[in-house]
Design a protein around this motif. Structure first.
Motif, PDB file in Angstrom:
ATOM      1  N   VAL A 136       0.831  -1.195   0.000  1.00  0.00           N
ATOM      2  CA  VAL A 136       0.000   0.000   0.000  1.00  0.00           C
ATOM      3  C   VAL A 136       0.871   1.253   0.000  1.00  0.00           C
ATOM      4  CG1 VAL A 136      -1.871   1.186   1.221  1.00  0.00           C
ATOM      5  CG2 VAL A 136      -1.763  -1.301   1.247  1.00  0.00           C
ATOM      6  N   LEU A 137       2.088   1.105   0.525  1.00  0.00           N
ATOM      7  CA  LEU A 137       2.993   2.252   0.562  1.00  0.00           C
ATOM      8  C   LEU A 137       3.316   2.787  -0.829  1.00  0.00           C
ATOM      9  CD1 LEU A 137       5.570   1.315   3.341  1.00  0.00           C
ATOM     10  CD2 LEU A 137       4.254   3.421   3.207  1.00  0.00           C
ATOM     11  N   GLY A 138       3.267   1.923  -1.843  1.00  0.00           N
ATOM     12  CA  GLY A 138       3.551   2.363  -3.198  1.00  0.00           C
ATOM     13  C   GLY A 138       2.528   3.341  -3.741  1.00  0.00           C
ATOM     14  N   LEU A 139       1.355   3.411  -3.115  1.00  0.00           N
ATOM     15  CA  LEU A 139       0.309   4.330  -3.566  1.00  0.00           C
ATOM     16  C   LEU A 139       0.377   5.674  -2.860  1.00  0.00           C
ATOM     17  CD1 LEU A 139      -2.697   1.819  -3.566  1.00  0.00           C
ATOM     18  CD2 LEU A 139      -1.247   2.483  -5.492  1.00  0.00           C
ATOM     19  N   PHE A 140       1.336   5.834  -1.950  1.00  0.00           N
ATOM     20  CA  PHE A 140       1.371   7.070  -1.166  1.00  0.00           C
ATOM     21  C   PHE A 140       1.666   8.283  -2.043  1.00  0.00           C
ATOM     22  CE2 PHE A 140       3.830  10.193   1.286  1.00  0.00           C
ATOM     23  CZ  PHE A 140       2.851  10.554   2.205  1.00  0.00           C
ATOM     24  N   MET A 141       2.693   8.209  -2.867  1.00  0.00           N
ATOM     25  CA  MET A 141       3.061   9.362  -3.684  1.00  0.00           C
ATOM     26  C   MET A 141       1.972   9.725  -4.691  1.00  0.00           C
ATOM     27  SD  MET A 141       5.821  10.632  -2.590  1.00  0.00           S
ATOM     28  CE  MET A 141       6.160  11.726  -3.958  1.00  0.00           C
ATOM     29  N   ILE A 173      -2.444   5.406   7.293  1.00  0.00           N
ATOM     30  CA  ILE A 173      -2.425   4.100   6.607  1.00  0.00           C
ATOM     31  C   ILE A 173      -1.012   3.756   6.155  1.00  0.00           C
ATOM     32  CG2 ILE A 173      -3.220   2.872   4.556  1.00  0.00           C
ATOM     33  CD1 ILE A 173      -5.862   4.373   4.801  1.00  0.00           C
ATOM     34  N   MET A 174      -0.280   4.743   5.654  1.00  0.00           N
ATOM     35  CA  MET A 174       1.089   4.490   5.206  1.00  0.00           C
ATOM     36  C   MET A 174       1.986   4.082   6.374  1.00  0.00           C
ATOM     37  SD  MET A 174       0.875   4.947   1.973  1.00  0.00           S
ATOM     38  CE  MET A 174      -0.874   4.494   2.043  1.00  0.00           C
ATOM     39  N   ILE A 175       1.807   4.724   7.526  1.00  0.00           N
ATOM     40  CA  ILE A 175       2.618   4.386   8.702  1.00  0.00           C
ATOM     41  C   ILE A 175       2.326   2.957   9.153  1.00  0.00           C
ATOM     42  CG2 ILE A 175       3.001   4.935  11.134  1.00  0.00           C
ATOM     43  CD1 ILE A 175       2.556   7.865  10.433  1.00  0.00           C
ATOM     44  N   ILE A 176       1.050   2.587   9.166  1.00  0.00           N
ATOM     45  CA  ILE A 176       0.686   1.226   9.583  1.00  0.00           C
ATOM     46  C   ILE A 176       1.250   0.193   8.609  1.00  0.00           C
ATOM     47  CG2 ILE A 176      -1.261  -0.343   9.926  1.00  0.00           C
ATOM     48  CD1 ILE A 176      -2.870   2.065  10.916  1.00  0.00           C
ATOM     49  N   ASP A 177       1.131   0.445   7.314  1.00  0.00           N
ATOM     50  CA  ASP A 177       1.654  -0.504   6.328  1.00  0.00           C
ATOM     51  C   ASP A 177       3.183  -0.610   6.404  1.00  0.00           C
ATOM     52  OD1 ASP A 177       1.013  -2.258   4.014  1.00  0.00           O
ATOM     53  OD2 ASP A 177       2.314  -0.850   2.962  1.00  0.00           O
ATOM     54  N   GLY A 178       3.863   0.512   6.643  1.00  0.00           N
ATOM     55  CA  GLY A 178       5.314   0.464   6.801  1.00  0.00           C
ATOM     56  C   GLY A 178       5.722  -0.341   8.022  1.00  0.00           C
ATOM     57  N   PHE A 179       4.959  -0.212   9.107  1.00  0.00           N
ATOM     58  CA  PHE A 179       5.256  -0.992  10.310  1.00  0.00           C
ATOM     59  C   PHE A 179       5.051  -2.478  10.051  1.00  0.00           C
ATOM     60  CE2 PHE A 179       3.840  -2.883  14.339  1.00  0.00           C
ATOM     61  CZ  PHE A 179       4.946  -2.592  15.135  1.00  0.00           C
ATOM     62  N   VAL A 180       3.988  -2.823   9.323  1.00  0.00           N
ATOM     63  CA  VAL A 180       3.724  -4.236   9.004  1.00  0.00           C
ATOM     64  C   VAL A 180       4.831  -4.806   8.116  1.00  0.00           C
ATOM     65  CG1 VAL A 180       2.134  -5.785   7.814  1.00  0.00           C
ATOM     66  CG2 VAL A 180       1.241  -4.002   9.313  1.00  0.00           C
ATOM     67  N   GLY A 204      14.006  -2.611   8.706  1.00  0.00           N
ATOM     68  CA  GLY A 204      12.617  -2.184   8.537  1.00  0.00           C
ATOM     69  C   GLY A 204      12.501  -0.875   7.780  1.00  0.00           C
ATOM     70  N   PHE A 205      13.369   0.072   8.090  1.00  0.00           N
ATOM     71  CA  PHE A 205      13.354   1.348   7.373  1.00  0.00           C
ATOM     72  C   PHE A 205      13.731   1.153   5.908  1.00  0.00           C
ATOM     73  CE2 PHE A 205      15.334   5.335   5.998  1.00  0.00           C
ATOM     74  CZ  PHE A 205      14.327   6.228   6.274  1.00  0.00           C
ATOM     75  N   TYR A 206      14.702   0.274   5.654  1.00  0.00           N
ATOM     76  CA  TYR A 206      15.116   0.001   4.272  1.00  0.00           C
ATOM     77  C   TYR A 206      13.962  -0.608   3.480  1.00  0.00           C
ATOM     78  CZ  TYR A 206      17.814  -2.039   0.423  1.00  0.00           C
ATOM     79  OH  TYR A 206      18.293  -2.386  -0.818  1.00  0.00           O
ATOM     80  N   ALA A 207      13.245  -1.559   4.089  1.00  0.00           N
ATOM     81  CA  ALA A 207      12.110  -2.199   3.413  1.00  0.00           C
ATOM     82  C   ALA A 207      10.979  -1.202   3.180  1.00  0.00           C
ATOM     83  CB  ALA A 207      11.623  -3.383   4.239  1.00  0.00           C
ATOM     84  N   ALA A 208      10.673  -0.364   4.172  1.00  0.00           N
ATOM     85  CA  ALA A 208       9.574   0.595   4.020  1.00  0.00           C
ATOM     86  C   ALA A 208       9.905   1.658   2.978  1.00  0.00           C
ATOM     87  CB  ALA A 208       9.279   1.245   5.371  1.00  0.00           C
TER      88      ALA A 208
END
Length: 231
Positions: A136-141, A173-180, A204-208
């Motif tokens: 879902v993070l890919g839809l943030f921008m 939503i982006m924060i939650i998906d990055g944490f997951v 985790g930061f690298y993956a998010a």
């Protein structure tokens, strides 16, 4: 007159000893060996030390250029012979081809051409996990750009009231998906690489951060398809 505890020069000569001044002069001219068996390199009084003497033998240093033209002339001399137009063009094409080849190898995931943050089997495994997942993070921008465009195109008070909470919900939503994503990546990395010493926060930061990019803009280029199973 004799002083107590001392002998005069005549007594020294009789005993076969050298006078005090002669002994000092001899020690200055003929240096005695040191504790390691090597001769001392201290020069006699009134003569330069070996290092200063060697520095003088190097020769004079070239004076600084007085004008800009002289400085340009010196730079041209250091560059060597001037290349012709065809040689410069060939060199430029060769340099561009080399850069293109290095970039292509980097995008293909060649470990010798990757940035330090992307090197190693652990980082490669993290990239494969992120690329195989629908994030879902890919839809943030795109979503953020769409909301900003609507806010600027429709300057209505009611629209502004609706878009501000929508932006906050999107960020949440982006924060939650990055944490997951970070938790999943760290769990799978610990299972596959039990000897890994890299901190979970960094992975985790690298993956998010990779998941927040559009798939076609990720570097290195994704090596697995969406939905693929990463072993």
């Amino acid at each position: 007159m004799k002083l107590l505890g001392r002998k005069n020069d005549s007594s020294r000569k009789k005993d076969g000893e050298q006078p005090l001044n002669a002994a000092v002069a001899a020690s200055a001219v003929d240096p005695e060996p040191g504790a390691d068996g090597r001769e001392r390199k201290t020069a006699p009084k009134g003569k330069p030390t070996p290092k200063r003497d060697a520095a003088k033998r190097r020769g004079p240093v070239a004076p600084a250029p007085l004008t800009a033209a002289e400085a340009r002339r010196r730079r041209k001399e250091l560059r060597g012979p001037k290349l012709s137009k065809e040689e410069r063009k060939a060199e430029k094409l060769e340099r561009r081809a080399s850069m293109s080849e290095r970039r292509e190898k980097m995008m293909a995931g060649d470990d010798g051409y990757l940035l330090p943050r992307d090197k190693g089997p652990v980082r490669r495994y993290v990239r494969d996990l992120v690329d195989a997942r629908r994030n879902v993070l890919g839809l943030f921008m795109p979503a953020a750009l769409a909301l900003i465009f609507v806010m600027l195109a429709v300057p209505s008070v009611e629209v502004q009231r609706l878009l501000s909470p929508a932006m906050l919900v999107l960020v949440l939503i982006m924060i939650i998906d990055g944490f997951v994503v970070g938790r999943k990546v760290n769990r799978l990395v610990d299972e596959k690489f039990p000897d890994n010493t890299e901190s979970g926060w960094k992975l985790g930061f690298y993956a998010a951060s990779r998941a927040s990019q559009l798939r076609r803009m990720r570097a290195p280029r994704p090596q697995v398809e969406r939905g693929a199973k990463v072993a």
